[in-house]
Design a protein around this motif. Structure first.
Motif, PDB file in Angstrom:
ATOM      1  N   ARG A  50       0.814  -1.212   0.000  1.00 20.02           N
ATOM      2  CA  ARG A  50       0.000   0.000   0.000  1.00 20.02           C
ATOM      3  C   ARG A  50       0.850   1.266   0.000  1.00 20.02           C
ATOM      4  NH1 ARG A  50      -2.997  -2.880   4.566  1.00 20.02           N
ATOM      5  NH2 ARG A  50      -4.473  -4.226   3.490  1.00 20.02           N
ATOM      6  N   SER A  52       6.059   3.022   7.821  1.00 19.32           N
ATOM      7  CA  SER A  52       5.314   3.613   6.690  1.00 19.32           C
ATOM      8  C   SER A  52       5.784   5.014   6.327  1.00 19.32           C
ATOM      9  CB  SER A  52       3.816   3.596   6.936  1.00 19.32           C
ATOM     10  OG  SER A  52       3.512   3.182   8.207  1.00 19.32           O
ATOM     11  N   THR A 108       5.340   8.350   7.614  1.00 20.20           N
ATOM     12  CA  THR A 108       4.309   9.377   7.442  1.00 20.20           C
ATOM     13  C   THR A 108       4.970  10.700   7.031  1.00 20.20           C
ATOM     14  OG1 THR A 108       4.311   9.154   9.828  1.00 20.20           O
ATOM     15  CG2 THR A 108       2.250   8.690   8.717  1.00 20.20           C
ATOM     16  N   SER A 130      -3.781   4.843   6.312  1.00 19.38           N
ATOM     17  CA  SER A 130      -2.405   4.585   5.884  1.00 19.38           C
ATOM     18  C   SER A 130      -2.289   3.154   5.398  1.00 19.38           C
ATOM     19  CB  SER A 130      -1.454   4.773   7.065  1.00 19.38           C
ATOM     20  OG  SER A 130      -1.567   3.660   7.911  1.00 19.38           O
ATOM     21  N   GLY A 131      -1.121   2.816   4.904  1.00 20.70           N
ATOM     22  CA  GLY A 131      -0.861   1.473   4.429  1.00 20.70           C
ATOM     23  C   GLY A 131      -1.095   0.402   5.470  1.00 20.70           C
ATOM     24  N   THR A 132      -1.040   0.775   6.751  1.00 15.23           N
ATOM     25  CA  THR A 132      -1.245  -0.227   7.784  1.00 15.23           C
ATOM     26  C   THR A 132      -2.611  -0.058   8.453  1.00 15.23           C
ATOM     27  OG1 THR A 132       0.069   1.188   9.223  1.00 15.23           O
ATOM     28  CG2 THR A 132       1.177  -0.697   8.276  1.00 15.23           C
ATOM     29  N   LYS A 138      -4.128   2.725   9.506  1.00  9.57           N
ATOM     30  CA  LYS A 138      -4.302   3.764  10.528  1.00  9.57           C
ATOM     31  C   LYS A 138      -4.805   5.043   9.873  1.00  9.57           C
ATOM     32  CE  LYS A 138      -0.364   1.913  12.876  1.00  9.57           C
ATOM     33  NZ  LYS A 138       0.737   2.153  13.777  1.00  9.57           N
ATOM     34  N   LEU A 180      -4.991   8.564   8.574  1.00  5.07           N
ATOM     35  CA  LEU A 180      -3.929   9.473   8.123  1.00  5.07           C
ATOM     36  C   LEU A 180      -4.251  10.890   8.582  1.00  5.07           C
ATOM     37  CD1 LEU A 180      -2.918   8.436   4.505  1.00  5.07           C
ATOM     38  CD2 LEU A 180      -1.496   8.454   6.557  1.00  5.07           C
ATOM     39  N   ARG A 192      -2.315  13.329   9.182  1.00  6.71           N
ATOM     40  CA  ARG A 192      -1.548  14.375   8.497  1.00  6.71           C
ATOM     41  C   ARG A 192      -2.342  14.887   7.287  1.00  6.71           C
ATOM     42  NH1 ARG A 192       1.845  13.776   4.280  1.00  6.71           N
ATOM     43  NH2 ARG A 192       1.549  11.550   4.484  1.00  6.71           N
ATOM     44  N   LYS A 193      -2.945  13.943   6.577  1.00  8.52           N
ATOM     45  CA  LYS A 193      -3.752  14.311   5.396  1.00  8.52           C
ATOM     46  C   LYS A 193      -4.953  15.147   5.820  1.00  8.52           C
ATOM     47  CE  LYS A 193      -3.816  12.204   1.093  1.00  8.52           C
ATOM     48  NZ  LYS A 193      -3.417  10.935   0.535  1.00  8.52           N
TER      49      LYS A 193
END
Ligand code: ADP
Length: 544
Positions: free
Chosen positions: A97, A186, A188, A521-523, A525, A527, A529-530
């Motif tokens: 991801r 990942s 971030t 996120s890829g895991t 979680k 995001l 930050r986005k």
């Protein structure tokens, strides 16, 4: 004087050897990429791992080379990962991801010589192939497939590659501090950073992970690792399952709630592991189908904080004890696990429930301390109230990132996790936030996790993220980004009312914004930050 006991290096190959010898017929169920089910056992996994080790040697891969896997949790991935680490190569489990640029970065950074991939990820491979010149072997984890061969002419097929090999491979013996696997966080911010595990750190982590006060695994268990093998080794479960001889259900690509409920019910899963977002969809699917998840004894939640409402639902509706764990890639990943002590039996039901919400205490092998500032060394009291930066130290904690000369520790040898928490006298850690997610309002800190936990307790909220929004007067104020349950008509005012009395008034979010989905996120979680990029300005111009 030296002691007079045998010395055997702690090697990953010993896990699969043990499982093959003493748990030969214990079942491993694996969902293929096409959705079909494959049934195997520890003996066959071990024999195929040996065939694969022979095949990798024939490809001239040498001790210490990195070999990547880009795959779901399935039996070929399991065989390959024992083959790679067991034969002295380094198993680089890639998170599919990640963005293509990040994939290119980590494959080149690791100098991967070969990639074993699931058919699902063929488009990824063909898209990045021109940018990963060091990869000389592309191995598709399937029998021959004409579509794959057409798209990637140099591809080899796993089943063909190993079918000509004999299961006569003898696992080599080498130093236990040899690198065994590589996992990138990942990332971030900035490029992902690699954690390079050793055979020794992995084995010691595995012993600790199986303990009753950790994940409580035994030969009696049927384990469903929903957490992917590319997310810090599925939290170590494929190693742990071999150590104790447990049965495993490998869910392949189907990580939706319905598929997981079906697997749990059909294969009588006793323990399943995943991040909260996975459990969210599983609970919705179980409610819909009416399943009671009867065999599920434990569900392990980690990766982000477990909302209290989720813990209560598992306990009260499904008679399933949640094991809340905290960890990170740099900790292999286990840092703390929430299991009660004998003295807690005396507590009231409410007090016990409150205790079970924390992230738990460290098993032997990890030490935890709180300090007053990031990378600081001034130790704070373990009084259950003082909040500080969490630092860890131990047999399976990172010393330095892959490819970096400098160690990543404080001057007195601790790893700073970037998490903020309190810790009580027994070592129960209560994570308030990641340092970068805390909300600083007029000089006071507000925990985003606490705001999310409350919102998640509202029956009409499916998912919620609290973020810091810039504020002209208070610097930052909390804003809640929330996803409603299907067909809900809940309003911003309802949610703000719901906060009343649950936290101090000044901690209540300034605004609730409803969205269709929260980016993950890829895991798995949220995001944040986005979300901050998108909604961090919503309070400017207001309340000035
Ligand atoms: P990344 O998310 O950057 O890829 P990891 O998967 O290693 O990295 O995540 C580690 C972080 O996840 C921890 O530092 C912590 O902030 C968070 N985390 C993990 N488990 C929990 C938990 N049970 N409660 C709260 N936060 C958690």
């Amino acid at each position: 004087m030296q002691g007079r006991m045998m010395f055997q290096p702690l090697l990953i190959s010993s896990l699969i050897e043990h499982a093959a010898q003493f748990h030969a017929d214990t079942t491993i169920i694996s969902k293929n990429t096409n959705g079909s089910i494959h049934e195997t056992n520890w003996l066959e996994v071990s024999e195929n791992a040996k065939r694969t080790a022979n095949a990798l040697a024939a490809l001239h891969l040498e001790h210490g080379d990195c070999v990547a896997t880009l795959a779901w949790n399935n039996h070929r991935h399991l065989e390959a990962w024992y083959a790679i680490s067991g034969s002295g190569l380094i198993c680089h489990t890639i998170n599919p991801r990640l963005f293509p640029e990040q994939l290119i970065f980590i494959i080149n950074d690791a100098k991967d010589k070969a990639i074993l991939f699931d058919k699902t990820f063929l488009p990824l491979i063909t898209a990045i192939k021109a940018h990963i010149p060091l990869v000389k072997n592309f191995i598709c984890l399937e029998p021959f497939d004409a579509d794959v061969a057409k798209a990637l002419p140099e591809v080899k097929f796993y089943d063909e590659l190993i079918s000509g090999q004999k299961p006569d491979y003898v696992w080599p013996t080498f130093d236990e501090t040899t690198a065994s696997s590589l996992c990138y966080t990942s990332g971030t911010t900035g490029n992902p950073k690699g954690a390079l595990f050793t055979h020794r750190s992995t084995l010691l982590h595995t012993f600790a992970a199986c303990l009753p006060d950790s994940l409580d695994l035994s030969a009696n268990d049927i384990i469903l690792p929903v957490v992917p093998m590319f997310h810090v080794h599925a939290w170590g479960t494929p190693y742990a399952a071999a150590m104790v001889g447990a049965s495993m259900i490998l869910p392949g690509p189907g990580l939706d709630g319905d598929s997981l409920v079906n697997l749990i019910d059909e294969y009588q899963v006793t323990v399943a592991l995943g991040v909260p977002t996975i459990w969210q969809s599983l609970l919705a699917a179980a409610k819909q189908s009416g399943s009671k998840l009867t065999t599920l004894k434990h569900n392990v939640i980690g990766g982000s904080a477990c909302p209290p409402s989720m813990l209560a639902t598992f306990r009260d509706v499904y008679d399933c004890e949640t094991i809340h764990a905290w960890g990170m890639t740099e900790a292999s990943p286990l840092g703390t696990v929430n299991r009660p002590k004998a003295k807690h039996r005396k507590l009231s039901v409410e007090e016990q429930a409150a205790l079970r919400l924390s992230q738990g205490r460290p098993p032997f092998g990890v030490n935890v301390r709180l300090v007053n500032e990031e990378n600081g060394t001034h130790k704070l009291p373990q009084d259950g109230e003082t909040i500080g930066n969490v630092q860890i130290k131990g047999h399976w904690i990172i010393e330095s990132y892959f490819g970096k000369e400098k160690n990543s520790l404080t001057e007195d040898g601790w790893f700073d996790t970037g998490d903020i928490a309190s810790m009580d006298a027994d070592g129960y850690l209560h994570i308030s936030d990641r340092a970068k997610d805390l909300i600083k309002s007029g000089g006071e800190w507000i925990s985003s996790v606490e705001l999310e936990n409350i919102a998640m307790g509202h029956p009409e909220i499916a998912m919620a993220a609290a973020i810091a929004a810039d504020h002209p007067k208070w610097d930052e104020r909390p804003v809640l980004i929330a996803v409603k349950q299907p067909e809900s008509t809940v309003t911003e005012a309802d949610i703000l009312d719901y906060y009343e009395g649950k936290i101090a008034k000044w901690q209540i979010p300034d605004k609730v914004i409803f969205v269709d989905a929260i980016p993950l996120s890829g895991t798995g979680k949220m995001l944040k930050r986005k979300l901050r990029e998108e909604f961090g300005n919503v309070l400017l111009g207001e309340n000035a």
